[in-house]
Design a protein around this motif. Structure first.
Motif, PDB file in Angstrom:
ATOM      1  N   ARG A 151       0.831  -1.209   0.000  1.00 30.50           N
ATOM      2  CA  ARG A 151       0.000   0.000   0.000  1.00 30.50           C
ATOM      3  C   ARG A 151       0.864   1.258   0.000  1.00 30.50           C
ATOM      4  N   ARG A 152       0.546   2.174  -0.894  1.00 34.44           N
ATOM      5  CA  ARG A 152       1.241   3.463  -0.959  1.00 34.44           C
ATOM      6  C   ARG A 152       0.185   4.542  -1.153  1.00 34.44           C
ATOM      7  N   SER A 153       0.475   5.740  -0.719  1.00 34.92           N
ATOM      8  CA  SER A 153      -0.433   6.857  -0.970  1.00 34.92           C
ATOM      9  C   SER A 153      -0.321   7.270  -2.431  1.00 34.92           C
TER      10      SER A 153
ATOM     11  N   ARG B  46      -1.331   9.946  -5.363  1.00 32.92           N
ATOM     12  CA  ARG B  46      -1.733  11.360  -5.475  1.00 32.92           C
ATOM     13  C   ARG B  46      -1.919  11.793  -6.919  1.00 32.92           C
TER      14      ARG B  46
ATOM     15  N   TYR C   4      -6.737  15.696  -5.688  1.00 27.54           N
ATOM     16  CA  TYR C   4      -6.078  14.776  -6.646  1.00 27.54           C
ATOM     17  C   TYR C   4      -7.066  14.166  -7.654  1.00 27.54           C
TER      18      TYR C   4
ATOM     19  N   VAL D 204      -5.524   7.320  -1.015  1.00 25.90           N
ATOM     20  CA  VAL D 204      -4.764   8.237  -0.157  1.00 25.90           C
ATOM     21  C   VAL D 204      -5.703   8.800   0.891  1.00 25.90           C
ATOM     22  N   TRP D 205      -5.159   8.982   2.076  1.00 28.69           N
ATOM     23  CA  TRP D 205      -5.912   9.617   3.166  1.00 28.69           C
ATOM     24  C   TRP D 205      -5.961  11.107   2.882  1.00 28.69           C
ATOM     25  N   ILE D 206      -7.143  11.682   2.916  1.00 35.24           N
ATOM     26  CA  ILE D 206      -7.309  13.127   2.773  1.00 35.24           C
ATOM     27  C   ILE D 206      -7.782  13.669   4.116  1.00 35.24           C
TER      28      ILE D 206
ATOM     29  N   PRO E 123       8.159   5.929   0.093  1.00 36.81           N
ATOM     30  CA  PRO E 123       8.852   6.731   1.104  1.00 36.81           C
ATOM     31  C   PRO E 123       9.683   5.851   2.037  1.00 36.81           C
TER      32      PRO E 123
HETATM   33  C1  LIG Z   1      -3.633  11.122   9.598  1.00 41.46           C
HETATM   34  C2  LIG Z   1      -3.124  11.177   8.172  1.00 41.46           C
HETATM   35  C3  LIG Z   1      -3.388  12.292   7.408  1.00 41.46           C
HETATM   36  C4  LIG Z   1      -2.962  12.343   6.079  1.00 41.46           C
HETATM   37  N1  LIG Z   1      -3.337  13.401   5.309  1.00 41.46           N
HETATM   38  C5  LIG Z   1      -2.966  13.428   4.021  1.00 41.46           C
HETATM   39  C6  LIG Z   1      -3.447  14.461   3.172  1.00 41.46           C
HETATM   40  O1  LIG Z   1      -4.259  15.292   3.571  1.00 41.46           O
HETATM   41  N2  LIG Z   1      -3.012  14.472   1.892  1.00 41.46           N
HETATM   42  C7  LIG Z   1      -2.136  13.537   1.406  1.00 41.46           C
HETATM   43  O2  LIG Z   1      -1.761  13.619   0.243  1.00 41.46           O
HETATM   44  N3  LIG Z   1      -1.689  12.517   2.176  1.00 41.46           N
HETATM   45  C8  LIG Z   1      -2.097  12.439   3.456  1.00 41.46           C
HETATM   46  N4  LIG Z   1      -1.706  11.383   4.250  1.00 41.46           N
HETATM   47  C9  LIG Z   1      -0.835  10.341   3.682  1.00 41.46           C
HETATM   48  C10 LIG Z   1       0.597  10.435   4.224  1.00 41.46           C
HETATM   49  O3  LIG Z   1       1.226  11.597   3.721  1.00 41.46           O
HETATM   50  C11 LIG Z   1       1.352   9.157   3.791  1.00 41.46           C
HETATM   51  O4  LIG Z   1       0.745   8.048   4.395  1.00 41.46           O
HETATM   52  C12 LIG Z   1       2.825   9.198   4.167  1.00 41.46           C
HETATM   53  O5  LIG Z   1       3.503  10.189   3.425  1.00 41.46           O
HETATM   54  C13 LIG Z   1       3.537   7.859   3.909  1.00 41.46           C
HETATM   55  O6  LIG Z   1       3.393   7.454   2.548  1.00 41.46           O
HETATM   56  P1  LIG Z   1       2.691   6.079   2.154  1.00 41.46           P
HETATM   57  O7  LIG Z   1       1.263   6.161   2.587  1.00 41.46           O
HETATM   58  O8  LIG Z   1       2.838   6.000   0.663  1.00 41.46           O
HETATM   59  O9  LIG Z   1       3.416   4.971   2.845  1.00 41.46           O
HETATM   60  C14 LIG Z   1      -2.167  11.277   5.547  1.00 41.46           C
HETATM   61  C15 LIG Z   1      -1.923  10.151   6.332  1.00 41.46           C
HETATM   62  C16 LIG Z   1      -2.426  10.088   7.612  1.00 41.46           C
HETATM   63  C17 LIG Z   1      -2.227   8.818   8.418  1.00 41.46           C
END
Ligand SMILES: Cc1cc2nc3c(=O)[nH]c(=O)nc-3n(C[C@H](O)[C@H](O)[C@H](O)COP(=O)(O)O)c2cc1C
Length: 173
Positions: free
Chosen positions: A13-15, A17, A78, A118-120, A163
């Motif tokens: 799993r990766r975020s 965007r 995104y 991705v978490w927003i 990352p």
């Molecule tokens: C509480 C939380 C809030 C986050 N908010 C955002 C966000 O608003 N926009 C975004 O692009 N990523 C967001 N993320 C994703 C993180 O930036 C991301 O999980 C982190 O950089 C590690 O990358 P990965 O998910 O690819 O392992 C969020 C993650 C969490 C857990």
């Protein structure tokens, strides 16, 4: 390290965007969101709702209002194919933790289906802004609920950035 399909999914799993224009099949979206309420919740209170919006136009309107409220011109979340807004009763003692477990469940389910996520976080702290609340009302999100996380979903348009993970695991034995 020992591995299996679940562990592989967690590590994969990766975020994401940047999303393609490809829609998510209804049955895939249903499977992803079905995994949300099966997350653990404090004392099994389940004081949450999962609002699925598989409509890019409605998502764009929400993103536009968020951008205006936060002063982030052009904010587009995104441009995902769908979002799942997780909301919980404001007074819920473990609402944030519960929602976070549900978010991860859904993001892992998406990963397992080859769908990016991705978490927003942008709705955190602004749900009671009148313009934002009007958007949440339009989605049928209860007025005593707040949101700190929504999952943006779609097919990744770019290669995924990996990352670095910090060295944070300590064994005491
Ligand atoms: C509480 C939380 C809030 C986050 N908010 C955002 C966000 O608003 N926009 C975004 O692009 N990523 C967001 N993320 C994703 C993180 O930036 C991301 O999980 C982190 O950089 C590690 O990358 P990965 O998910 O690819 O392992 C969020 C993650 C969490 C857990």
């Amino acid at each position: 390290m020992k591995t299996n399909e679940t562990i592989k999914t967690i590590l994969a799993r990766r975020s994401v965007r940047s999303f393609t224009d490809e829609p998510i099949a209804r049955e895939d979206l249903e499977a992803i969101v079905a995994c949300g309420p099966w997350a653990p919740s404090g004392m099994n209170r389940q004081e949450w709702t999962f609002t699925v919006v598989p409509d890019r136009k409605r998502i764009a309107v929400l993103a536009g209002v968020i951008g205006e409220v936060l002063g982030r011109e052009g904010y587009d979340m995104y441009c995902p194919a769908a979002i799942v807004i997780v909301s919980h009763v404001k007074e819920s003692p473990w609402g944030k933790q519960d929602d976070s477990c549900a978010m991860e469940n859904m993001m892992l389910a998406a990963t397992s289906l080859g769908i990016g996520s991705v978490w927003i976080n942008q709705l955190e702290g602004i749900c009671d802004n009148a313009r934002i609340r009007a958007q949440l009302d339009a989605f049928g999100i209860p007025e005593d609920h707040e949101v700190h996380g929504l999952a943006a979903l779609g097919y990744a348009a770019d290669d995924l950035r990996v990352p670095v993970r910090k060295d944070v695991i300590r064994w005491v034995e």
